[in-house]
Design a protein around this motif. Structure first.
Motif, PDB file in Angstrom:
ATOM      1  N   LEU A 153       5.314  10.628 -10.290  1.00  0.00           N
ATOM      2  CA  LEU A 153       5.107  10.184  -8.900  1.00  0.00           C
ATOM      3  C   LEU A 153       6.263   9.302  -8.471  1.00  0.00           C
ATOM      4  CD1 LEU A 153       1.358   9.115  -8.709  1.00  0.00           C
ATOM      5  CD2 LEU A 153       2.443  10.981  -7.491  1.00  0.00           C
ATOM      6  N   SER A 154       6.530   8.265  -9.255  1.00  0.00           N
ATOM      7  CA  SER A 154       7.671   7.388  -9.003  1.00  0.00           C
ATOM      8  C   SER A 154       7.923   6.603 -10.270  1.00  0.00           C
ATOM      9  CB  SER A 154       7.367   6.423  -7.858  1.00  0.00           C
ATOM     10  OG  SER A 154       8.270   5.341  -7.917  1.00  0.00           O
ATOM     11  N   LEU A 175       6.639   3.014 -10.834  1.00  0.00           N
ATOM     12  CA  LEU A 175       5.238   2.684 -11.061  1.00  0.00           C
ATOM     13  C   LEU A 175       4.953   2.324 -12.513  1.00  0.00           C
ATOM     14  CD1 LEU A 175       3.550   5.377  -8.820  1.00  0.00           C
ATOM     15  CD2 LEU A 175       3.674   2.936  -8.437  1.00  0.00           C
ATOM     16  N   VAL A 178       3.653  -0.821  -4.145  1.00  0.00           N
ATOM     17  CA  VAL A 178       3.784   0.490  -3.505  1.00  0.00           C
ATOM     18  C   VAL A 178       5.274   0.751  -3.332  1.00  0.00           C
ATOM     19  CG1 VAL A 178       3.284   1.854  -1.441  1.00  0.00           C
ATOM     20  CG2 VAL A 178       1.591   0.242  -2.295  1.00  0.00           C
ATOM     21  N   ILE A 193       7.904   7.523  -1.438  1.00  0.00           N
ATOM     22  CA  ILE A 193       7.634   8.492  -2.495  1.00  0.00           C
ATOM     23  C   ILE A 193       7.599   9.866  -1.850  1.00  0.00           C
ATOM     24  CG2 ILE A 193       5.919   9.351  -4.093  1.00  0.00           C
ATOM     25  CD1 ILE A 193       5.154   6.723  -4.808  1.00  0.00           C
ATOM     26  N   LEU A 233       6.208  13.074  -2.336  1.00  0.00           N
ATOM     27  CA  LEU A 233       5.269  13.740  -3.225  1.00  0.00           C
ATOM     28  C   LEU A 233       5.486  15.239  -3.168  1.00  0.00           C
ATOM     29  CD1 LEU A 233       2.133  11.594  -2.585  1.00  0.00           C
ATOM     30  CD2 LEU A 233       3.433  11.736  -4.692  1.00  0.00           C
ATOM     31  N   VAL A 245      -4.521  10.024  -8.401  1.00  0.00           N
ATOM     32  CA  VAL A 245      -3.470   9.021  -8.218  1.00  0.00           C
ATOM     33  C   VAL A 245      -4.068   7.622  -8.322  1.00  0.00           C
ATOM     34  CG1 VAL A 245      -1.764   8.104  -6.614  1.00  0.00           C
ATOM     35  CG2 VAL A 245      -2.084  10.564  -6.810  1.00  0.00           C
ATOM     36  N   GLY A 297      -3.745   4.395 -11.280  1.00  0.00           N
ATOM     37  CA  GLY A 297      -3.509   2.970 -11.060  1.00  0.00           C
ATOM     38  C   GLY A 297      -4.279   2.117 -12.050  1.00  0.00           C
ATOM     39  N   GLN A 308      -1.159   9.473   2.548  1.00  0.00           N
ATOM     40  CA  GLN A 308      -0.530   9.226   1.246  1.00  0.00           C
ATOM     41  C   GLN A 308      -0.305   7.737   1.034  1.00  0.00           C
ATOM     42  OE1 GLN A 308       3.055  11.525   0.809  1.00  0.00           O
ATOM     43  NE2 GLN A 308       1.951  13.448   0.571  1.00  0.00           N
ATOM     44  N   GLN A 309       0.068   7.047   2.120  1.00  0.00           N
ATOM     45  CA  GLN A 309       0.331   5.617   2.000  1.00  0.00           C
ATOM     46  C   GLN A 309      -0.955   4.861   1.656  1.00  0.00           C
ATOM     47  OE1 GLN A 309       2.921   3.868   1.032  1.00  0.00           O
ATOM     48  NE2 GLN A 309       4.089   4.856   2.657  1.00  0.00           N
ATOM     49  N   MET A 341      -1.559   5.358  -1.980  1.00  0.00           N
ATOM     50  CA  MET A 341      -0.674   4.531  -2.807  1.00  0.00           C
ATOM     51  C   MET A 341      -1.109   3.069  -2.778  1.00  0.00           C
ATOM     52  SD  MET A 341       1.127   6.706  -4.226  1.00  0.00           S
ATOM     53  CE  MET A 341       2.002   5.518  -5.252  1.00  0.00           C
ATOM     54  N   HIS A 386      -3.966   2.904  -5.097  1.00  0.00           N
ATOM     55  CA  HIS A 386      -3.416   2.955  -6.446  1.00  0.00           C
ATOM     56  C   HIS A 386      -2.948   1.559  -6.876  1.00  0.00           C
ATOM     57  CE1 HIS A 386      -0.662   4.494  -9.661  1.00  0.00           C
ATOM     58  NE2 HIS A 386       0.036   3.442  -9.301  1.00  0.00           N
TER      59      HIS A 386
END
Lengths: 268, 295, 263
Positions: free
Chosen positions: A152-153, A156, C68, C72, C74, C85, C89, C133-134, C137, C140
């Protein structure tokens, strides 16, 4: 087709298919196709060098695989990763050409190393293949979540011991080990087909990561088994069928995704 | 030709009078220039993998040509162009997906190579097919291939000149190029076709799986030496030609210092290119160091 | 809370941050404002411990940091649902394949509800819109219950409505859970109604304080080296660059303040 002689083929091919499937799943989600192509291909000079120097073939393969991982890793620090990968590949292949040219009877061997020799696997070669494959598969399953997270990144990954660079190196090493053992069986060029084809289909069939990984392994096993049967019947090389199935699997996956996205409401 | 010293130069005698060498120098040189120029755009577009994939796939054409008795150039070229078209039809803009598409097409192409080579070995007298197709056959190129090969090289160079500015603009930003009225997909396809010519030429000379060396190596080294595209193209061509001609010379020479067990041309070419690439890294490192000291 | 004390960060030949100081009490909503290349991402990565500072101290208090990352992209083909996702986290850094766990599922579900993402929890994350998506995240980043949340350009590439929604969500988290939010952005206007602290970065140096102290024409103009107006429309404050050649002067910084009224 199910004779004693073929049992070794089935066992080894299945082991290779399972590990290649697992490695392939991460290859595809991490976008590491080029590395997955390069490492097996630059591992093959190891076999030629082993013949030339008269040492064990598996040893030669593993040394060459390690050299290519080191090469990709070291050159990537200073430039574009795709260029680093390409340069490592051509240098290893250049050395391979040199070794091959010094072996007198090589054409058949070149062909076998590049495109595989599924039939005629000895009983003795099963144990090292099994040990390395199980180790590689186990290591991948252990790293499942960090690998997924870092795709994903890379930012992270906050744990100190598992930095993005180390994780990437670990992945390349696993890829190298899996390639080294798969190479004498399916050949340098087609280890790679087995790595990207099944995974590229599976990821479009389901959105659940664990399920997608399982599906990848199943498609990979199916590909290898069917390819062996077809190769046995037609006498054509296994690699032809493996490569063809890869393309069919990819197209099927794209089709499946299109159908999924057509649905008015998503499946829950 | 009287050469000054070391032992390796002693045997240059027959070098410039050997017709196989003439053909190798001409085709090798044109392959080198075309690959180097196309390579600069390949590196800028981060399409090394596509370049390598096309080269590998062209081996299917090379092996099919052996099977059907066609000129190898036709085989290499047709297959590379077919694959370029295939990649374009699937069309993926994201680099990650584009690499995967290249990979899948590559897998299928290599499957075909496996089949054709198997048929070559079992049905024709070309028992050395795998080695010839995959690792090149610089000194065994038929002299009559030379003229068509040079024409194809000229065509590729013309395409490069025509596509020069659009390709640079697209490399900077595809959206920007679209706004400026460029058909990004068409140019992408034309570029892939030019790339096919480059890899087919070098596949024929240094081998399908090694032609990536001529494509990526000189360009990558040149881009580190110069940040302007024009000089980069010139430097890349110089590196590629020196490597190819130097490699041919050393390989020819190696017959003497290895007692008729010559080392392959491809090995020398790749090694020279690799060294040039490593050296280019050193100069940028030096420049950075100098900046750090003066800052 | 977050304290950054005389922080300097540099890479060979490039001093990115120089003597940056600020303090955010618990429950602050702070905008980290600056132009491209002003060192916002480096500052956030230094606070996270991904970059080692040359000098200075950072104190983040207890409870860990949620993050965050910037933009990203995706992969639309990635086999990962929104809820996967969020689950990453919780235990993304653990080894092994995740086994079904009711407690993790509950934690993920409540986090998804918290950010208003329940309805698209089972969709493929690559298929979601930028704003959705934000939110995922953010979920997450928050699912392990950190007291400090860092966001790198979370509003870039979002449409106006998504920007408003993401800001409203963050504001709710600050008010209800007393989380400290540090958010980087190059445009401060959408944040002005909700943020109470501001850290301004320009040329590696920082100006920080309460919004009322920093968002003044004089302060901003001297930071940008360009005349900046602070104006009020419908009770909201807007920051705009002046037009015209005469604006391009640093002396403007000493001119009287035009408007400094904050709702």
């Amino acid at each position: 087709m199910l004779s004693n002689f073929m049992i070794n083929t089935w066992t080894v091919a299945s082991l290779v298919a399972i590990t290649a499937g697992l490695v392939g799943f991460f290859t595809v989600i991490r976008g590491a196709s080029f590395a997955a192509h390069t490492i097996p291909l630059s591992t093959f000079p190891g076999a030629a060098a082993a013949v030339l120097l008269g040492v064990n073939q598996v040893l030669g393969l593993i040394v060459a695989a390690s050299l290519s991982v080191i090469g990709i890793n070291a050159l990537s620090r200073r430039g574009q990763p795709d260029v680093a990968t390409a340069m490592t590949l051509v240098m290893m292949l250049g050395l391979g050409t040199l070794c091959l040219s010094q072996i007198s009877q090589y054409s058949q061997q070149v062909y076998a190393l590049l495109f595989g020799q599924v039939f005629g696997i000895s009983q003795a070669s099963i144990t090292p293949i099994a040990v390395i494959d199980i180790f590689a598969a186990g290591a991948l399953l252990m790293l499942f979540r960090p690998l997924l997270l870092s795709s994903l990144s890379t930012d992270l990954l906050q744990a100190r011991y598992l930095t993005a660079t180390r994780l990437n190196l670990a992945f390349l090493i696993i890829l190298a080990l899996a390639s080294a053992v798969a190479l004498p069986v399916v050949g340098a060029l087609l280890v790679f087909s087995l790595m990207v084809g099944p995974a590229s289909a599976a990821r479009n069939i389901t959105s659940r990561p664990v399920l997608a990984m399982g599906l990848t392994v199943l498609i990979s096993l199916f590909t290898v088994w069917t390819a062996i049967v077809l190769s046995y019947v037609t006498n054509w090389p296994v690699g032809f069928f493996v490569g063809g199935f890869g393309a069919i699997a990819y197209s099927a996956g794209r089709g499946a995704l299109r159908i999924r996205r057509w649905k008015p409401s998503p499946i829950s | 030709m009287a050469m000054f010293s070391p032992a390796i130069f002693i045997t240059t005698a027959g070098f410039f009078h050997n017709s196989a060498v003439h053909v190798a120098l001409a085709i090798g040189g044109s392959a080198a220039v075309v690959s180097a120029i196309v390579g600069v755009f390949t590196v800028l577009r981060a399409q090394s993998f596509a370049g390598h994939a096309l080269a590998d796939i062209s081996s299917a054409g090379g092996s099919a040509a052996l099977l059907f008795g066609l000129p190898p150039l036709v085989g290499f070229l047709a297959m590379a162009m077919l694959a370029a078209g295939g990649m374009e039809v699937v069309g993926a803009r994201q680099i990650r997906e584009r690499d995967l598409v290249s990979g899948v097409v590559l897998g299928a192409g290599l499957g075909l190579t496996a089949l054709f080579l198997y048929l070559d070995i079992s049905m024709t007298t070309a028992s050395n097919a795998a080695n010839m197709v995959m690792f090149g056959s610089m000194f065994t190129i038929a002299p009559e291939t030379m003229i068509p090969a040079l024409w194809v090289a000229v065509l590729a160079l013309v395409m490069c000149v025509l596509l020069y500015r659009p390709l640079l603009l697209i490399a900077i930003d595809p959206d920007l190029a679209t706004i400026r009225g460029l058909n990004v997909r068409l140019i992408g396809l034309l570029y892939l076709l030019t790339l096919s010519i480059a890899v087919a030429l070098s596949a024929m000379t240094i081998g399908a799986i090694l032609s990536t060396a001529l494509l990526i190596g000189p360009a990558a080294a040149a881009i580190r030496w110069s940040c302007r595209p024009g000089p980069a193209i010139i430097i890349a061509s110089v590196i590629a030609i020196s490597a190819t001609w130097g490699g041919i010379f050393l390989a020819y020479d190696s017959f003497y210092w290895t007692r008729n067990h010559g080392w392959p041309v491809s090995f020398f070419i790749v090694t020279i290119i690799f060294l040039a690439y490593l050296a280019s890294g050193r100069t940028t490192a030096l420049a950075r160091l100098r900046r750090a000291i003066t800052a | 809370m977050l304290t950054v004390d005389s922080l300097s960060v540099g890479f060979p030949g490039n001093q990115v941050l120089q003597d940056v100081n600020f303090h955010l009490p618990q429950g602050s909503f702070c905008g980290l404002i600056g132009t491209n290349g002003s060192g916002k991402t480096t500052l956030l990565r230094t606070i996270l411990g991904l970059v080692t500072p040359d000098k200075g101290k950072i104190e983040t208090g207890v409870g860990g940091i949620g993050y965050v990352p910037q933009k990203i992209q995706l992969d639309p083909f990635m086999p990962l649902r929104a809820r996967d996702v969020v689950a990453l986290g919780i235990d993304g850094h653990h080894l092994g394949v995740p086994l079904p766990s009711p407690s993790r599922r509950r934690a993920v579900d409540s986090m998804l509800a918290e950010v208003g993402a329940t309805e698209f929890a089972n969709r493929r994350v690559g298929d979601l819109s930028g704003g959705q998506q934000q939110r995922i995240m953010i979920a997450h980043a928050l699912v392990r219950g950190p007291r400090l949340l860092l966001l790198d350009e979370p509003l870039a590439n979002l449409d106006i409505r998504s920007v408003a929604e993401v800001i409203a969500l963050l504001h709710k988290l600050v008010v209800e859970q007393k989380i400290t939010v540090l958010l980087s952005a190059h445009d401060m206007n959408p944040l002005l109604p909700v943020m109470n602290q501001i850290v301004y970065l320009a040329h590696g140096r920082s100006v920080s304080g309460a919004v009322e102290e920093v968002v003044r024409s004089s302060v901003l103009s001297s930071l940008y080296g360009y005349h900046i107006d602070v104006i009020q429309v419908h009770g909201r404050v807007l920051v705009v660059a002046a037009v015209g050649a005469e604006a391009r002067t640093t002396e403007m910084a000493h001119e009287p303040v035009h408007v400094t009224s904050i709702p």
